[in-house]
Design an enzyme around this catalytic site. Structure first.
Site, mmCIF file in Angstrom:
data_model
loop_
_atom_site.group_PDB
_atom_site.id
_atom_site.type_symbol
_atom_site.label_atom_id
_atom_site.label_comp_id
_atom_site.label_asym_id
_atom_site.label_seq_id
_atom_site.Cartn_x
_atom_site.Cartn_y
_atom_site.Cartn_z
ATOM 1 N N LYS A 79 0.870 -1.180 0.000
ATOM 2 C CA LYS A 79 0.000 0.000 0.000
ATOM 3 C C LYS A 79 0.904 1.227 0.000
ATOM 4 O O LYS A 79 1.444 1.624 1.022
ATOM 5 C CB LYS A 79 -0.911 0.005 1.232
ATOM 6 C CG LYS A 79 -1.612 1.350 1.512
ATOM 7 C CD LYS A 79 -2.494 1.819 0.367
ATOM 8 C CE LYS A 79 -3.252 3.097 0.721
ATOM 9 N NZ LYS A 79 -2.375 4.307 0.696
ATOM 10 N N GLU A 97 8.937 1.766 11.439
ATOM 11 C CA GLU A 97 9.916 2.851 11.360
ATOM 12 C C GLU A 97 9.115 4.136 11.436
ATOM 13 O O GLU A 97 8.422 4.509 10.497
ATOM 14 C CB GLU A 97 10.730 2.748 10.064
ATOM 15 C CG GLU A 97 11.992 3.590 10.072
ATOM 16 C CD GLU A 97 11.809 4.905 9.355
ATOM 17 O OE1 GLU A 97 11.666 5.939 10.063
ATOM 18 O OE2 GLU A 97 11.815 4.925 8.124
ATOM 19 N N CYS A 134 12.893 11.602 7.629
ATOM 20 C CA CYS A 134 12.719 11.255 9.040
ATOM 21 C C CYS A 134 14.017 11.336 9.818
ATOM 22 O O CYS A 134 13.997 11.328 11.052
ATOM 23 C CB CYS A 134 12.095 9.872 9.170
ATOM 24 S SG CYS A 134 13.014 8.593 8.288
ATOM 25 N N GLU A 163 8.891 17.808 15.111
ATOM 26 C CA GLU A 163 9.546 17.614 13.818
ATOM 27 C C GLU A 163 8.924 18.553 12.790
ATOM 28 O O GLU A 163 7.725 18.485 12.525
ATOM 29 C CB GLU A 163 9.372 16.158 13.385
ATOM 30 C CG GLU A 163 10.143 15.766 12.152
ATOM 31 C CD GLU A 163 9.986 14.280 11.843
ATOM 32 O OE1 GLU A 163 10.909 13.719 11.244
ATOM 33 O OE2 GLU A 163 8.937 13.689 12.197
#
Length: 475
Positions: free
Chosen positions: A172, A247, A281, A379
């Site tokens: 996906k 992750e 990330c 972030e």
């Protein structure tokens, strides 16, 4: 503009389904349409993968490696086409997209070989009439849910080890950037993978995820995305005790100590922070510089950032492309405004760029930031580099660890003993020491604390896709 389809059981399907538009964030132009699939299409893909698993898991690792090696070769042959698709759908500068395709292909090449080294064990027996062994078996059908920011590499980092281990996959991709993944499915088909071994569904993220989590034929979920979504998947996986590799989010600190080579640190900071427009990330989100070199670092860093060219990623000379969408753009704007209102100074950048269509923000360096500012707590996922002055290495370590996240960190010092001492105290799964770009196929990638579960890449990357089966043999 092209109409694309899903890939299920070796066939391209999507006729009669509603579609979703995929747009170029640099221009707002539509670059493709993909089918809006849901539970029905997902369950068909899972059924296909489950059937194919019976055969795929029983062929030799050398045979599976042959398919993967052919896929690697095709990826390199189609590097330019894949790179152009990637840049058009998510804005990444074309030179970075080429680099990502090559990086993504290395995972296929690495795990083609690593699959041949999934070793069992013979264990010394405690009874003369027994022989004790550990066999390794593929876990089963794997669902891979991938993000928009690295549409090739995040897929191959999951698909490579799963296929090498003998698992079959249902993919996906992100609805923001599904076209790169679809092209990779075309290359899988061209490489000759048997029907049902690789499958891809596009459409409703919530409905597809629901089908994946409820279907008992899916034994493993591998996901890259936000910590918030990761926590939802953990809860949803509990009913069937599905295996998870996650992750998740990061908020990477960069520590620059006063014995660092400032030029090396500046180069590393630019490479880490502004790659993919700061939408990675592991990019440096918080930069802590010791007071003795603070002014020199800020001056040289700002000068280097001013040289970065912003624009449409299809321009070969562009270093920084657009943000992925309006939400990302607004978050960046909010973080900068909050910092300025609380006393930070913008050294360079700090403005939206209205000369271009799309969602562009100028590469930004801020100094005199502190922990009260949102940019140091959340972030940003954009081209904004806040630099905070610290007095000592202990203060830098304290600030660096003051986050629930633990994916990546960076340390710049020329003193080996000091570097080792600092890194031993950092709670992060990846550390770049005098290095702003630590990723590679042959190393483990993953985080501590709320940044994830498990590791991808390296010899550890295939472990998540096999089960240990202990066998006691009476003789």
């Amino acid at each position: 503009m092209k109409d694309y389809n899903m890939y299920i059981n070796g066939k391209w399907i999507g006729e009669g389904l509603a579609t979703m538009d995929v747009t170029n964030p640099a221009t707002g132009e539509m670059v493709g349409k993909v089918p809006y699939g849901a539970e029905s299409e997902t369950n068909k893909a899972i059924d296909a993968a489950h059937t194919a698993f019976q055969t795929w898991s029983s062929i030799t690792a050398y045979e599976r490696a042959g398919y993967l090696q052919r896929l690697y070769e095709l990826m390199m042959e189609h590097q330019e086409e894949l790179a152009e698709i990637m840049t058009l759908e998510m804005g990444k500068p074309i030179k970075e997209s080429r680099g990502e395709v090559q990086y993504a292909a290395t995972f296929i090449e690495w795990f083609a070989e690593e699959g041949k080294r999934v070793y069992g064990e013979t264990i010394p027996t405690h009874v003369g009439s027994k022989r004790l062994q550990v066999w390794k078996k593929p876990v089963g059908v794997v669902a891979a849910i991938t993000p928009w920011n690295f549409p090739a590499a995040m897929l191959t980092r999951k698909m490579g080890p799963a296929l090498a281990a003998g698992c079959t996959v249902v993919i996906k991709p992100s609805s923001e950037s599904p076209l790169t993944a679809i092209k990779l499915m075309e290359l899988c088909e061209k490489a000759g993978f048997p029907e049902g071994v690789v499958n891809l569904v596009t459409g409703s993220s919530s409905k597809i995820a629901k089908a994946i989590m409820e279907n008992e034929k899916v034994r493993k979920i591998t996901f890259t995305g936000s910590t918030e979504v990761g926590k939802i998947l953990i809860r949803q996986s509990a009913d069937q005790v599905k295996k998870l590799s996650l992750e998740l989010g990061g908020h990477a600190p960069m520590i620059v100590l006063d014995d660092a080579n400032v030029d090396v640190a500046v180069k590393g900071a630019v490479a880490s922070k502004f790659r993919n427009t700061g939408q990675t990330c592991i990019c440096a989100n918080r930069i802590y510089v010791q007071s003795g070199i603070y002014d020199e670092f800020v001056e040289k860093f700002a000068a280097a950032v001013k040289e970065l060219k912003v624009g449409n990623g299809m321009d070969e000379s562009v270093d920084v492309g657009p943000l992925i969408n309006k939400d990302g753009f607004e978050k960046v704007t909010q973080h900068v405004e909050d910092a300025v209102n609380k006393g930070a100074e913008v050294v360079t950048g700090g403005t939206a760029l209205t000369d271009y269509d799309g969602v562009f923000y100028s590469p930004t360096v801020m100094k005199d930031v502190d922990e009260s500012m949102i940019v140091m707590q959340e972030e940003t996922f954009g081209p904004v580099a806040p630099v905070q002055k610290v007095a000592t290495e202990d203060e830098a370590i304290k600030f660096a660890n003051s986050t629930p996240y633990g994916l990546a960190a960076y340390v710049f010092t020329e003193n080996v003993a000091r570097g080792m001492r600092v890194i031993e105290q950092l709670d992060f799964g990846i550390v770049g020491w005098n290095d702003g770009a630590p990723s590679a196929a042959q190393v483990p990638f993953g985080g501590m604390k709320e940044s994830g579960v498990g590791r991808e890449g390296g010899h550890e990357g295939i472990d998540a896709f096999v089960e240990s089966q202990y066998v006691a043999i009476g003789i």
